[in-house]
Design an enzyme around this catalytic site. Structure first.
Site, short mmCIF file in Angstrom:
data_model
loop_
_atom_site.label_atom_id
_atom_site.label_comp_id
_atom_site.label_asym_id
_atom_site.label_seq_id
_atom_site.Cartn_x
_atom_site.Cartn_y
_atom_site.Cartn_z
N ASN A 200 0.89 -1.25 0.09
CA ASN A 200 0.00 -0.04 0.21
C ASN A 200 0.66 1.17 0.02
O ASN A 200 0.67 2.21 -0.70
CB ASN A 200 -0.99 -0.02 1.21
CG ASN A 200 -2.18 -0.95 0.87
OD1 ASN A 200 -2.91 -0.47 0.16
ND2 ASN A 200 -2.27 -2.11 1.55
N MET B 273 0.55 -2.85 12.29
CA MET B 273 -0.11 -3.74 12.91
C MET B 273 -0.05 -3.49 14.57
O MET B 273 0.18 -4.22 15.30
CB MET B 273 0.44 -5.14 12.96
CG MET B 273 0.66 -5.59 11.28
SD MET B 273 -1.07 -5.62 10.70
CE MET B 273 -1.71 -6.97 11.45
N ARG B 274 -0.20 -2.12 14.83
CA ARG B 274 -0.24 -1.90 16.20
C ARG B 274 -1.73 -1.21 16.47
O ARG B 274 -2.06 -0.65 15.73
CB ARG B 274 0.68 -0.85 16.57
CG ARG B 274 2.21 -1.28 16.29
CD ARG B 274 2.58 -2.27 17.19
NE ARG B 274 2.51 -2.17 18.59
CZ ARG B 274 2.51 -2.97 19.65
NH1 ARG B 274 2.77 -4.35 19.36
NH2 ARG B 274 2.46 -2.54 20.72
N LEU C 143 -3.69 1.61 18.14
CA LEU C 143 -3.08 2.89 18.82
C LEU C 143 -3.99 3.28 20.26
O LEU C 143 -4.88 2.84 20.25
CB LEU C 143 -3.48 4.05 17.57
CG LEU C 143 -2.61 3.83 16.44
CD1 LEU C 143 -2.78 4.98 15.60
CD2 LEU C 143 -0.92 3.99 16.76
N HIS D 25 -8.49 -1.43 6.02
CA HIS D 25 -8.72 -2.66 6.59
C HIS D 25 -9.47 -3.67 5.58
O HIS D 25 -10.19 -3.30 4.74
CB HIS D 25 -9.76 -2.38 7.64
CG HIS D 25 -10.18 -3.75 8.34
ND1 HIS D 25 -8.88 -4.26 9.35
CD2 HIS D 25 -11.10 -4.65 8.34
CE1 HIS D 25 -9.68 -5.34 9.74
NE2 HIS D 25 -10.85 -5.62 9.23
N LEU E 146 -10.73 -0.44 17.87
CA LEU E 146 -10.16 -1.13 16.75
C LEU E 146 -11.01 -1.30 15.56
O LEU E 146 -12.14 -1.70 15.62
CB LEU E 146 -9.88 -2.42 17.30
CG LEU E 146 -9.27 -3.46 15.88
CD1 LEU E 146 -7.77 -3.00 15.62
CD2 LEU E 146 -9.20 -4.99 16.54
N ASP E 147 -10.60 -0.73 14.45
CA ASP E 147 -11.38 -0.80 12.83
C ASP E 147 -12.72 -0.44 13.11
O ASP E 147 -13.52 -0.50 12.63
CB ASP E 147 -11.33 -2.14 12.42
CG ASP E 147 -10.07 -2.51 12.26
OD1 ASP E 147 -8.86 -1.93 11.84
OD2 ASP E 147 -9.71 -3.98 12.64
N GLU F 141 -7.21 -2.53 -2.46
CA GLU F 141 -6.52 -1.49 -1.59
C GLU F 141 -5.89 -0.44 -2.11
O GLU F 141 -5.79 0.82 -1.94
CB GLU F 141 -5.93 -2.21 -0.53
CG GLU F 141 -6.75 -2.92 0.63
CD GLU F 141 -5.96 -3.71 1.46
OE1 GLU F 141 -5.17 -3.22 1.89
OE2 GLU F 141 -6.30 -4.95 1.89
C1 GRF Z 1 -3.52 -4.82 3.97
O1 GRF Z 1 -4.34 -5.97 3.62
C2 GRF Z 1 -4.05 -3.83 4.76
O2 GRF Z 1 -5.45 -3.70 4.61
C3 GRF Z 1 -3.95 -4.54 6.11
O3 GRF Z 1 -2.42 -5.07 5.99
C4 GRF Z 1 -2.12 -5.61 4.66
C5 GRF Z 1 -0.92 -4.48 4.65
O4 GRF Z 1 -0.33 -4.83 3.22
N1 GRF Z 1 -3.87 -3.71 7.39
P1 GRF Z 1 0.79 -4.13 2.86
O5 GRF Z 1 1.90 -4.11 3.94
O6 GRF Z 1 0.39 -2.64 2.34
O7 GRF Z 1 1.43 -4.72 1.62
#
Ligand code: GRF
Length: 189
Positions: free
Chosen positions: A14, A90-91, A93, A109, A144-145, A174
């Site tokens: 991303n 992956m944290r 906040l 997400h 979360l989310d 995404e």
């Molecule tokens: C993605 O699927 C995003 O939605 C999730 O973690 C993944 C990250 O992918 N939160 P990348 O590191 O951007 O390739």
């Protein structure tokens, strides 16, 4: 031109899509800093490849989530971004971050929120025999989310889909909707 900070933990695909959108002026912004909590994240290499300033703030060095968030706030205050973009960060906040940057932090997400917050979204969608899954860009708050949804796009789940194929399809989506959501946010009053 808007200043963007991107927070990552892993692959950073991303991040790459956002770098591309900024380079092509699809987004009227520049990524001024990439912050990773994981020293081994491949996304760091992506930042290096594009000569983008990066910083590693290893969460393992902090006793509490709040302390880690304080270090993030300090670093982000230095670069003073208009928008903080979580891209595979992956944290969870704490209010230390969300209060310092209220309505300025967004996340992507891999599900059609409010369905399937947290992890293993593809597995859950397939297990529940859902017809659609997708991706959601939302504002980050303490839960979360759960913040306000900015943009969502769905994809059909085929009978032949596994968690892996669905994940790949959603990741493609995404990469399309994250730049769009950012443009929408930066250009709205
Ligand atoms: C993605 O699927 C995003 O939605 C999730 O973690 C993944 C990250 O992918 N939160 P990348 O590191 O951007 O390739």
């Amino acid at each position: 031109m808007f200043k963007i900070a991107v927070l990552i933990s892993g692959n950073g695909s991303n991040l790459e899509a956002l770098i591309d959108a900024c380079k092509k002026n699809v987004i009227n912004g520049s990524i001024d800093i990439v912050i990773s909590n994981n020293p081994d994240a491949y996304g760091i290499q992506r930042a290096k490849n594009h000569s983008i300033n990066y910083k590693i703030i290893d969460n393992n060095r902090f006793e509490t989530r709040e302390d880690f968030d304080k270090a993030l706030v300090e670093e982000l205050n230095d670069s003073n971004p208009d928008l903080i973009v979580l891209a595979g960060f992956m944290r969870i906040l704490t209010s230390v971050m969300t209060e310092a940057f209220r309505n300025k932090i967004i996340n992507i997400h891999p599900s059609l929120l409010p369905k399937y917050k947290g992890l293993n979204t593809h597995y859950k969608a397939i297990k529940n025999k859902d017809i659609y899954s997708g991706a959601t860009v939302h504002i980050v708050n303490e839960k979360l989310d759960s913040g306000k949804i900015i943009l969502q796009k769905k994809v059909k789940i085929l009978k032949s889909d596994s968690g892996t194929t669905l994940e790949k399809k959603i990741l493609k989506i995404e990469h399309q909707i994250y730049p769009k959501a950012i443009i929408r946010l930066l250009t709205s009053d």
